[in-house]
Design an enzyme around this catalytic site. Structure first.
Site, PDB file in Angstrom:
ATOM      1  N   LYS A  29       0.842  -1.211   0.000  1.00 13.30           N
ATOM      2  CA  LYS A  29       0.000   0.000   0.000  1.00 13.30           C
ATOM      3  C   LYS A  29       0.873   1.255   0.000  1.00 13.30           C
ATOM      4  O   LYS A  29       0.647   2.179  -0.769  1.00 13.30           O
ATOM      5  CB  LYS A  29      -0.889   0.015   1.252  1.00 13.30           C
ATOM      6  CG  LYS A  29      -1.554   1.375   1.489  1.00 13.30           C
ATOM      7  CD  LYS A  29      -2.348   1.424   2.773  1.00 13.30           C
ATOM      8  CE  LYS A  29      -1.542   1.696   4.012  1.00 13.30           C
ATOM      9  NZ  LYS A  29      -1.292   3.112   4.320  1.00 13.30           N
ATOM     10  N   ASN A  30       1.856   1.280   0.879  1.00 12.16           N
ATOM     11  CA  ASN A  30       2.632   2.501   1.051  1.00 12.16           C
ATOM     12  C   ASN A  30       3.613   2.752  -0.079  1.00 12.16           C
ATOM     13  O   ASN A  30       4.314   3.771  -0.084  1.00 12.16           O
ATOM     14  CB  ASN A  30       3.357   2.488   2.402  1.00 12.16           C
ATOM     15  CG  ASN A  30       2.366   2.723   3.539  1.00 12.16           C
ATOM     16  OD1 ASN A  30       1.222   3.095   3.293  1.00 12.16           O
ATOM     17  ND2 ASN A  30       2.813   2.485   4.769  1.00 12.16           N
ATOM     18  N   ARG A 101      -4.553  10.620   3.986  1.00  6.57           N
ATOM     19  CA  ARG A 101      -3.454  11.553   4.117  1.00  6.57           C
ATOM     20  C   ARG A 101      -2.417  11.368   3.004  1.00  6.57           C
ATOM     21  O   ARG A 101      -1.789  12.329   2.563  1.00  6.57           O
ATOM     22  CB  ARG A 101      -2.789  11.338   5.485  1.00  6.57           C
ATOM     23  CG  ARG A 101      -1.681  12.311   5.740  1.00  6.57           C
ATOM     24  CD  ARG A 101      -0.981  12.055   7.058  1.00  6.57           C
ATOM     25  NE  ARG A 101      -0.125  13.174   7.383  1.00  6.57           N
ATOM     26  CZ  ARG A 101       1.090  13.340   6.902  1.00  6.57           C
ATOM     27  NH1 ARG A 101       1.598  12.468   6.073  1.00  6.57           N
ATOM     28  NH2 ARG A 101       1.801  14.403   7.235  1.00  6.57           N
ATOM     29  N   ASP A 125      -4.862   9.055   9.317  1.00  5.07           N
ATOM     30  CA  ASP A 125      -4.889   8.226  10.514  1.00  5.07           C
ATOM     31  C   ASP A 125      -4.848   9.038  11.790  1.00  5.07           C
ATOM     32  O   ASP A 125      -4.269  10.117  11.835  1.00  5.07           O
ATOM     33  CB  ASP A 125      -3.652   7.311  10.542  1.00  5.07           C
ATOM     34  CG  ASP A 125      -3.800   6.172   9.573  1.00  5.07           C
ATOM     35  OD1 ASP A 125      -4.911   5.972   9.074  1.00  5.07           O
ATOM     36  OD2 ASP A 125      -2.791   5.503   9.340  1.00  5.07           O
ATOM     37  N   ASP A 314       4.972   0.483  11.828  1.00  3.52           N
ATOM     38  CA  ASP A 314       3.737  -0.149  11.336  1.00  3.52           C
ATOM     39  C   ASP A 314       3.577  -1.591  11.821  1.00  3.52           C
ATOM     40  O   ASP A 314       2.561  -2.229  11.540  1.00  3.52           O
ATOM     41  CB  ASP A 314       3.684  -0.094   9.806  1.00  3.52           C
ATOM     42  CG  ASP A 314       3.516   1.327   9.282  1.00  3.52           C
ATOM     43  OD1 ASP A 314       3.138   2.206  10.074  1.00  3.52           O
ATOM     44  OD2 ASP A 314       3.775   1.559   8.093  1.00  3.52           O
TER      45      ASP A 314
HETATM   46  N1  EPU Z   1       7.072  14.613   9.943  1.00  4.39           N
HETATM   47  C1  EPU Z   1       7.190  15.942  10.206  1.00  4.39           C
HETATM   48  N2  EPU Z   1       7.307  16.805   9.154  1.00  4.39           N
HETATM   49  C2  EPU Z   1       7.301  16.400   7.861  1.00  4.39           C
HETATM   50  C3  EPU Z   1       7.175  15.037   7.594  1.00  4.39           C
HETATM   51  C4  EPU Z   1       7.061  14.160   8.660  1.00  4.39           C
HETATM   52  O1  EPU Z   1       7.194  16.347  11.342  1.00  4.39           O
HETATM   53  O2  EPU Z   1       7.425  17.257   6.951  1.00  4.39           O
HETATM   54  C5  EPU Z   1       6.960  13.684  11.070  1.00  4.39           C
HETATM   55  C6  EPU Z   1       5.595  13.044  11.113  1.00  4.39           C
HETATM   56  O3  EPU Z   1       4.703  13.879  11.826  1.00  4.39           O
HETATM   57  C7  EPU Z   1       5.871  11.742  11.810  1.00  4.39           C
HETATM   58  C8  EPU Z   1       7.283  11.371  11.376  1.00  4.39           C
HETATM   59  O4  EPU Z   1       7.848  12.576  10.890  1.00  4.39           O
HETATM   60  O5  EPU Z   1       5.855  11.912  13.184  1.00  4.39           O
HETATM   61  C9  EPU Z   1       7.343  10.294  10.318  1.00  4.39           C
HETATM   62  O6  EPU Z   1       6.740  10.728   9.149  1.00  4.39           O
HETATM   63  P1  EPU Z   1       7.075  10.158   7.702  1.00  4.39           P
HETATM   64  O7  EPU Z   1       7.017  11.300   6.742  1.00  4.39           O
HETATM   65  O8  EPU Z   1       8.318   9.330   7.723  1.00  4.39           O
HETATM   66  O9  EPU Z   1       5.854   9.177   7.458  1.00  4.39           O
HETATM   67  P2  EPU Z   1       4.701   9.295   6.402  1.00  4.39           P
HETATM   68  O10 EPU Z   1       5.262   9.471   5.035  1.00  4.39           O
HETATM   69  O11 EPU Z   1       3.695  10.264   6.886  1.00  4.39           O
HETATM   70  C10 EPU Z   1       4.701   6.737   5.899  1.00  4.39           C
HETATM   71  C11 EPU Z   1       3.647   5.663   5.888  1.00  4.39           C
HETATM   72  C12 EPU Z   1       3.251   5.313   7.312  1.00  4.39           C
HETATM   73  C13 EPU Z   1       4.489   4.846   8.057  1.00  4.39           C
HETATM   74  C14 EPU Z   1       5.563   5.939   7.999  1.00  4.39           C
HETATM   75  C15 EPU Z   1       6.866   5.530   8.651  1.00  4.39           C
HETATM   76  C16 EPU Z   1       2.446   6.068   3.843  1.00  4.39           C
HETATM   77  C17 EPU Z   1       1.183   6.464   3.183  1.00  4.39           C
HETATM   78  N3  EPU Z   1       2.478   6.132   5.163  1.00  4.39           N
HETATM   79  O12 EPU Z   1       4.063   7.861   6.516  1.00  4.39           O
HETATM   80  O13 EPU Z   1       2.330   4.230   7.208  1.00  4.39           O
HETATM   81  O14 EPU Z   1       4.156   4.561   9.374  1.00  4.39           O
HETATM   82  O15 EPU Z   1       5.842   6.285   6.622  1.00  4.39           O
HETATM   83  O16 EPU Z   1       7.375   4.383   8.067  1.00  4.39           O
HETATM   84  O17 EPU Z   1       3.404   5.683   3.189  1.00  4.39           O
HETATM   85  C18 EPU Z   1       0.552   2.861   7.851  1.00  4.39           C
HETATM   86  O18 EPU Z   1       0.665   2.266   6.779  1.00  4.39           O
HETATM   87  O19 EPU Z   1      -0.159   2.422   8.789  1.00  4.39           O
HETATM   88  C19 EPU Z   1       1.262   4.121   8.046  1.00  4.39           C
HETATM   89  C20 EPU Z   1       0.918   5.018   8.952  1.00  4.39           C
END
Ligand code: EPU
Length: 429
Positions: A29-30, A101, A125, A314
């Site tokens: 998915k991601n 998101r 989420d 995750d």
């Molecule tokens: N963050 C910031 N500023 C930013 C970007 C991120 O503060 O500009 C913070 C976020 O608030 C968070 C942390 O950094 O606390 C991690 O964020 P990251 O950008 O790495 O994660 P994401 O891209 O929002 C993806 C997955 C998540 C997974 C995380 C970490 C997708 C759609 N989502 O999220 O997946 O947990 O990477 O591996 O790819 C899930 O599938 O259940 C899920 C939440």
């Protein structure tokens, strides 16, 4: 993926079965959501394989349609074909973005392709604040003007983006993806330092390179991108879902079962599988996946979540479920999403003994959980609750199961095939 409506079902589990058999994992998915967004970077038809039949894919398909693409998903082939017009629209509306998101991943491709992107600020989420500051700062360094108005993030780069050196404060998956997709068609060279290294990042880099992008350092913390003028559509197979694979691995260990997971890459789960071995499981790695067997009550294992190659956040709820019935106590530290411990209140309804303090959780194993109604608060919390329900005495009902459906294609059917007593029931059942 028949429609866009949220199938508001609940799932009932009668605990006690050991998971036994073989299960095939499909694409991540991601990754696939970002690959679909990356298709926007080239005019013409991009085809993606191993696309899971989940709600988030339908939402992304709808988003791309609103941007002017023709999107056809063939569930039987797990394939999506995306026809991208010469001039896509540049606005991603709130009604879709608030439901997922990950819609924010169209930001990079749109500003790169159209010189403008209006993307509604996302919801998603319930797992923490999840800011976008690194996405914004990176695009600004590449010459975009970024403002926020009326709930929309508006990025403008009418004369195109320019290559730049960008240091991320944290190896954010989303920010790395946005900046990669912005950089591939920028003028000059972009260096992203402290970049995320997740297998899903490697996957999108592979696809972008197949489209004609020039990228060095794929899979490392320093990614260098030489911008090119034009990218071509491509055909690409999505990397397999390591989190779904890991969920099955925990399910096998927790239920003292024997599960072979195919179309999985054990290398992407090194730490998680090693933790299961520490907990007492046997893990056999093959060319197309791995087999997890367990013949005793697990031993508690400490977990610290970190960006890849660290332990994945995750899989944290699933490991809390494992620790809840383990011999001994474990300390679980969550470093990515502050609210990801919310679900322990639900787990406590099953009799789990979990105490949280900030981003630490102390889990004291109990020999027996007892079935109860619980509520999924996000995808992975839902998966953790299902796993706990499998070993709880009596009946557990997981409400708000649509969260789980967002990320696990055919989860209930696969559980049934592995011998679990699980069925969907009406939400108020
Ligand atoms: N963050 C910031 N500023 C930013 C970007 C991120 O503060 O500009 C913070 C976020 O608030 C968070 C942390 O950094 O606390 C991690 O964020 P990251 O950008 O790495 O994660 P994401 O891209 O929002 C993806 C997955 C998540 C997974 C995380 C970490 C997708 C759609 N989502 O999220 O997946 O947990 O990477 O591996 O790819 C899930 O599938 O259940 C899920 C939440």
């Amino acid at each position: 993926m028949s429609g866009m409506e949220v199938p508001d079902s609940a799932v009932r589990i009668v605990g006690g079965a050991r998971l036994h058999g073989s299960v095939r994992v499909t694409g991540a998915k991601n990754s696939v959501l970002k690959l679909m967004a990356a298709a926007l970077l080239a005019q013409g038809r991009t085809v993606l394989h191993e696309v899971p039949d989940i709600l988030d894919v339908s939402i992304m398909a709808e988003l791309l349609r609103r941007l002017g693409c023709v999107v056809n998903y063939d569930a039987s082939m797990a394939t999506v074909a995306i026809d991208v017009p010469a001039r896509p629209e540049h606005r991603a509306d709130y009604d879709l973005v608030r439901r997922m998101r990950a819609s924010i991943c169209v930001l990079g491709p749109l500003v790169s392709r159209c010189g403008e992107a209006d993307v509604a600020l996302p919801g998603g989420d319930n797992i923490g604040s999840r800011g976008l500051d690194m996405h914004v700062a990176g695009l600004q360094r590449m010459g975009a003007t970024v403002t926020s108005e009326h709930g929309y993030l508006i990025a403008l780069a009418p004369d195109g983006l320019r290559g730049s050196n960008i240091w991320l404060d944290f190896p954010s998956v989303g920010a790395t993806e946005t900046l990669l997709m912005a950089a591939v068609r920028a003028r000059g060279t972009t260096v992203i330092d402290n970049a995320a290294r997740e297998p899903e990042i490697v996957d999108i880099c592979r696809m972008l390179v197949a489209m004609g992008a020039v990228i060095d350092g794929v899979g490392t913390s320093t990614i260098e991108v030489q911008g090119v003028d034009v990218l071509n559509p491509t055909e690409h197979t999505t990397v397999s879902d390591r989190i779904v694979a890991g969920t099955w691995a925990v399910g096998a260990a927790l239920t003292q079962g024997d599960v072979t997971v195919t179309n999985a890459d054990a290398e992407h789960l090194e730490i998680a599988l090693d933790k299961l071995v520490t907990a007492g499981a046997h893990v056999d790695i093959g060319s197309d996946g791995f087999r997890v067997t367990m013949d005793r009550r697990p031993t508690a294992v400490d977990i610290v979540t970190l960006p890849y190659p660290g332990f994945p956040t995750d899989l944290q709820p699933q490991f809390i479920a494992l620790n809840a019935i383990a011999e001994g106590s474990a300390l679980v530290t969550e470093n990515l999403f502050e609210a990801r411990f919310r679900f322990v209140h639900e787990l406590a309804r099953l009799g789990a003994d979990v105490q949280t303090e900030g981003h630490h959780a102390l889990v004291r194993g109990t020999a027996l959980l007892s079935g109860a109604p619980v509520e999924a608060t996000d995808i992975r919390a839902g998966a953790g609750l299902v796993l706990a329900g499998l070993v709880a005495g009596g009946t557990t009902t997981v409400h708000e199961f649509h969260h789980v459906d967002r990320g696990y294609a055919g989860f209930v059917t696969d559980l049934q095939r592995l011998g679990a007593q699980v069925m969907r029931i009406p939400a108020d059942g």
